[in-house]
Design an enzyme around this catalytic site. Structure first.
Site, short mmCIF file in Angstrom:
data_model
loop_
_atom_site.label_atom_id
_atom_site.label_comp_id
_atom_site.label_asym_id
_atom_site.label_seq_id
_atom_site.Cartn_x
_atom_site.Cartn_y
_atom_site.Cartn_z
CE LYS A 174 -25.78 2.49 3.84
NZ LYS A 174 -25.21 2.53 5.14
CD GLU A 249 -25.47 19.78 6.14
OE1 GLU A 249 -24.43 19.94 6.48
OE2 GLU A 249 -26.37 20.54 5.56
CB CYS A 283 -19.63 17.16 10.76
SG CYS A 283 -20.97 17.85 11.69
CD GLU A 382 -14.08 15.34 8.92
OE1 GLU A 382 -14.27 14.59 7.92
OE2 GLU A 382 -14.83 16.01 9.57
P1 NAD Z 1 -18.91 7.75 5.45
O1 NAD Z 1 -18.84 8.69 4.27
O2 NAD Z 1 -17.69 6.77 5.18
O3 NAD Z 1 -20.15 7.01 5.36
C1 NAD Z 1 -21.44 7.77 5.48
C2 NAD Z 1 -22.61 7.07 4.83
O4 NAD Z 1 -22.35 6.69 3.70
C3 NAD Z 1 -22.64 5.73 5.66
O5 NAD Z 1 -24.00 5.14 6.14
C4 NAD Z 1 -22.19 4.51 4.40
O6 NAD Z 1 -22.71 3.42 4.43
C5 NAD Z 1 -22.91 5.19 3.36
N1 NAD Z 1 -22.06 4.87 1.99
C6 NAD Z 1 -20.60 4.45 1.76
N2 NAD Z 1 -20.45 4.25 0.56
C7 NAD Z 1 -21.65 4.57 0.00
C8 NAD Z 1 -22.05 4.77 -1.70
N3 NAD Z 1 -21.08 4.27 -2.38
N4 NAD Z 1 -23.13 5.12 -1.88
C9 NAD Z 1 -24.15 5.65 -0.89
N5 NAD Z 1 -23.82 5.50 0.43
C10 NAD Z 1 -22.69 5.01 0.80
O7 NAD Z 1 -18.70 8.45 6.54
P2 NAD Z 1 -18.37 8.20 8.13
O8 NAD Z 1 -17.14 7.74 8.41
O9 NAD Z 1 -19.43 7.31 8.54
O10 NAD Z 1 -18.60 9.50 9.05
C11 NAD Z 1 -17.87 10.35 9.09
C12 NAD Z 1 -17.70 11.58 8.00
O11 NAD Z 1 -19.20 12.09 8.21
C13 NAD Z 1 -16.97 12.76 8.41
O12 NAD Z 1 -16.31 13.24 7.15
C14 NAD Z 1 -17.79 13.64 9.10
O13 NAD Z 1 -17.21 15.04 9.23
C15 NAD Z 1 -19.06 13.84 8.16
N6 NAD Z 1 -20.01 14.17 8.97
C16 NAD Z 1 -20.49 15.29 8.59
C17 NAD Z 1 -21.62 15.85 9.06
C18 NAD Z 1 -22.26 17.37 8.88
O14 NAD Z 1 -23.48 17.61 9.06
N7 NAD Z 1 -21.86 18.04 8.05
C19 NAD Z 1 -22.22 15.43 10.42
C20 NAD Z 1 -21.50 14.20 10.73
C21 NAD Z 1 -20.57 13.67 10.17
#
Ligand code: NAD
Length: 490
Positions: A174, A249, A283, A382
Site C-alpha cells: 500500500k 518502523e 525518520c 517529531e
Molecule cells: P502515517 O503514519 O500518517 O502514514 C503511514 C501509512 O499508514 C500511510 O500509507 C497511511 O495511508 C497508512 N495508514 C493511515 N492510517 C492507517 C490505518 N488506520 N491502518 C493502516 N494504515 C494506515 O505517516 P506519514 O505521515 O505518511 O509519514 C511520516 C511518519 O513516518 C513519520 O513519523 C516518520 O518518522 C515515519 N517514518 C519512519 C521511517 C522508519 O524507517 N523508521 C521511515 C520513514 C518515515
C-alpha cells in the site's frame, strides 16, 4: 496536463472506482489523479496474493529462481531510476538530486535480497529421543501487507518487498495517499520482471478504508509497517483480527552529540546534512543537536551561516539544495510546534517561517532553535521538517541523559575524537543506530530499526529476511518396530 495512475491487482493494471488529487508541493497545484482503493479492491488484492501464494507457479518455484526474478527487478529499477526519481520529486517535492541518488541505491537492496533467496536454510536437530530424525523447515509466512509513508516510498518498500519475495511470500503493497506515483510506476517494473500474477499487488488509498482493510484482513500473515507511532497503534489494533506477525518502523527524534574535542568542521557539515537533507523529512533526521557548552556559541554561529546559505527552490532543479515540505499539513504542524516552542522559551537562531519569496507551495526556511531544556515542544515532538533544536550539556553523563530523554530511539550521532568515549557512548545510547563521526549512512547489509516509540523489529540485513519466514518442525520416526498400544498395561 493532469496525469492518471492505475492500481495493480492480480497481474493487471486497472482504474479504481474513485480517484483523488495528487498535489505538486512546489506549486500547490494538482498534477495527477491517483486510484483510491476501496475495501473491495483491497480484498481482491489480498485474495489474489493468497491464490498466488498457494499456486505452484510461485509456491514450487525454487529459491534460486526467485532470486533470479529479484535480480531482474533490481536491474529494471536501476534502468528506470531517472523516471522513478522524477515522479517521486514531482509527487513529494523531494530534491531530484536526492531521489536520483537514493533510487539508484534502491536497486542494491533488491540485489542483496536476490542473493539471500537461496541462503535461508532450515536445520537438522540432534534430538534427545531415540529413533527420530528432526528437521526444521523454513517456510514463507504467507501474504504480507506492506504499508509505507509518503517519504522515500521506493526505498521503504524495497526493505519489505525484497525480503518478502526472497522468502517466497506474496505481497500487497500500500502506497501512501501522499505521493504514491513512484510506487504505482514501480508496479510496471514488477510486471515486466515476470513475477507470476498476484505475487505483488500495489494499491494506494486512505488509511481508514484501504489501510484498515489491509491490516485486518484474515488472509494476511505479516504486516510490515512504516509510518508514525499514532498510525501504528491503529495498525496494532487492526491486527487483533488476524493476529499477523508485525514489524513497525516508526518515527524518531534523533540526537547528535557534539563534544568539544570533535572535528568541528566535519561535525557541522554532518549536522547540517542530518537535519536539512530531504527538508528534514527523514525518520533518522538528526533533529536534536546536543552540544557541549564550551563550543556552543561558535558552533551554532557556524550552523546558522551554513543554514542561511542553503539554496531553496524548485526540487526538479539539480542546483537546488532544499525543496518544499511534502504537504500543507506538514507545514502547519511545524508552524504550530515552533510557535509553542518559542512560548516555552526557545530562541529562533535562524529561519522560523516561510521564505518571503516562496509562499506558493509548501516551503519553509532551514530553522535552528536554541532550547533552554528538554521539555520544549520542538525537542520532544517529531517535526518531520527542517528544524534543528539545540540543547546544551556540560558533562558526558549529562549528554547521555539528554540524548536518552525521549520516547523515541531510532538513530543517534556522536562527534568526538576520543576513542574510549566513542565506545562508551555506543553502549549507552538507547537507539537502534549509533553513527560515530558520521551520520545518515545506510546499507542493505546493516539492520535498521528503533527502540521505544521508534518501532518493533528490524529491516535490512540477513535477519530481516528471516522475519518473513517461520519454521516447521518435522519429526520422523526411523524405527521399524511397531508402536505399542498405550492402553495395554505392561
Ligand atoms: P502515517 O503514519 O500518517 O502514514 C503511514 C501509512 O499508514 C500511510 O500509507 C497511511 O495511508 C497508512 N495508514 C493511515 N492510517 C492507517 C490505518 N488506520 N491502518 C493502516 N494504515 C494506515 O505517516 P506519514 O505521515 O505518511 O509519514 C511520516 C511518519 O513516518 C513519520 O513519523 C516518520 O518518522 C515515519 N517514518 C519512519 C521511517 C522508519 O524507517 N523508521 C521511515 C520513514 C518515515
Amino acid at each position: 496536463m493532469v496525469q492518471r495512475f492505475q492500481q495493480y491487482i492480480d497481474g493487471a493494471f486497472e482504474d479504481a472506482k474513485e480517484h483523488f488529487d495528487s498535489i505538486d508541493p512546489s506549486t500547490g497545484e494538482v498534477w495527477a489523479h491517483m486510484p483510491s482503493a476501496s475495501a473491495d479492491d483491497v480484498d481482491r488484492a489480498v485474495q489474489a496474493a493468497h491464490r498466488a501464494f498457494m499456486d505452484p507457479a510461485w509456491a514450487n518455484l525454487n529459491a534460486t529462481a526467485r532470486g533470479k526474478l529479484l535480480y531482474r527487478l533490481a536491474d529494471l529499477v536501476a534502468q528506470h531510476a531517472p523516471r522513478l526519481a522524477e515522479l517521486e520529486t514531482r509527487d513529494t517535492g523531494k530534491l531530484i538530486r536526492e531521489t536520483r541518488a537514493q533510487i539508484g541505491y534502491v536497486a542494491e537492496y533488491y540485489r542483496y535480497y536476490a542473493g539471500i533467496a537461496d541462503k535461508m536454510q532450515g536445520a537438522w536437530l540432534p534430538v534427545d529421543k531415540p529413533d527420530m530424525e528432526v528437521t526444521v523447515r523454513r517456510e514463507p509466512v504467507g501474504v504480507v501487507a506492506a504499508i509505507v509513508p509518503w517519504n522515500s516510498q521506493l526505498f521503504l518498500s524495497a526493505v519489505k518487498v525484497g525480503p518478502a519475495l526472497a522468502a517466497g511470500c506474496t505481497i500487497v503493497l500500500k502506497a501512501s495517499e501522499d505521493g504514491p506515483a513512484p510506487l504505482l510506476e514501480f508496479a510496471r517494473l514488477v510486471h515486466e520482471a515476470g513475477f507470476p500474477k498476484g505475487v505483488v499487488n500495489v494499491v494506494t488509498g486512505f488509511g481508514n478504508e484501504c489501510g484498515r482493510t489491509l491490516t485486518s484482513h484474515p488472509l494476511v500473515s505479516k504486516i510490515a509497517f512504516t509510518g508514525g507511532p499514532e498510525t501504528a497503534r491503529h495498525v496494532v489494533r487492526n491486527s487483533a483480527d488476524n493476529l499477523a506477525a508485525m514489524s513497525l518502523e516508526l518515527g524518531g527524534k534523533s540526537p547528535v552529540l557534539v563534544f568539544d574535542d570533535a572535528d568541528i568542521e566535519s561535525a557541522c557539515n554532518a549536522v547540517v546534512a542530518g537535519i536539512f537533507a530531504a527538508t528534514g523529512q527523514s525518520c533518522v533526521a538528526g533533529s536534536r543537536l546536543v552540544i557541549q557548552r564550551g563550543i556552543h556559541d561558535a558552533f551554532v554561529a557556524k550552523l546558522v551561516e551554513k543554514a542561511e546559505a542553503i539554496r531553496i527552490g524548485d526540487p526538479q532543479d539539480m542546483a537546488t539544495e532544499m525543496g518544499p515540505l511534502a504537504t500543507r499539513r506538514q507545514l502547519e504542524h511545524i508552524q504550530k510546534v515552533l510557535k509553542d516552542s518559542v512560548e516555552a522559551g526557545a530562541r529562533v537562531a535562524t529561519g522560523g517561517s516561510q521564505p518571503s519569496d516562496k509562499t506558493r507551495g509548501y516551503y519553509f526556511q532551514p530553522t535552528i532553535v536554541d532550547c533552554p531544556n528538554t521539555q520544549v515542544p520542538s525537542v520532544t515532538n517529531e517535526l518531520f521538517g527542517p528544524v534543528l533544536s539545540v540543547v546544551t550539556f556540560d558533562t558526558e553523563a549529562e549528554a547521555i541523559a539528554i540524548a536518552n530523554d525521549t520516547r523515541y530511539g531510532l538513530a543517534s550521532g556522536v562527534f568526538t575524537t576520543n576513542l574510549t568515549r566513542a565506545h562508551r557512548l555506543s553502549r549507552a545510547l538507547r537507539a537502534g543506530i549509533v553513527w560515530v563521526n558520521t551520520y545518515r549512512v545506510v546499507s542493505p547489509i546493516v539492520p535498521f530499526g528503533g527502540y521505544g516509540l521508534s518501532g518493533l523489529g528490524r529491516e535490512g540485513g540477513f535477519d530481516a529476511a528471516m522475519e518473513y519466514t517461520r519454521t516447521k518442525s518435522v519429526w520422523i520416526r526411523t524405527s521399524d518396530e511397531p508402536i505399542v498400544d498405550p492402553f495395554v498395561m505392561r
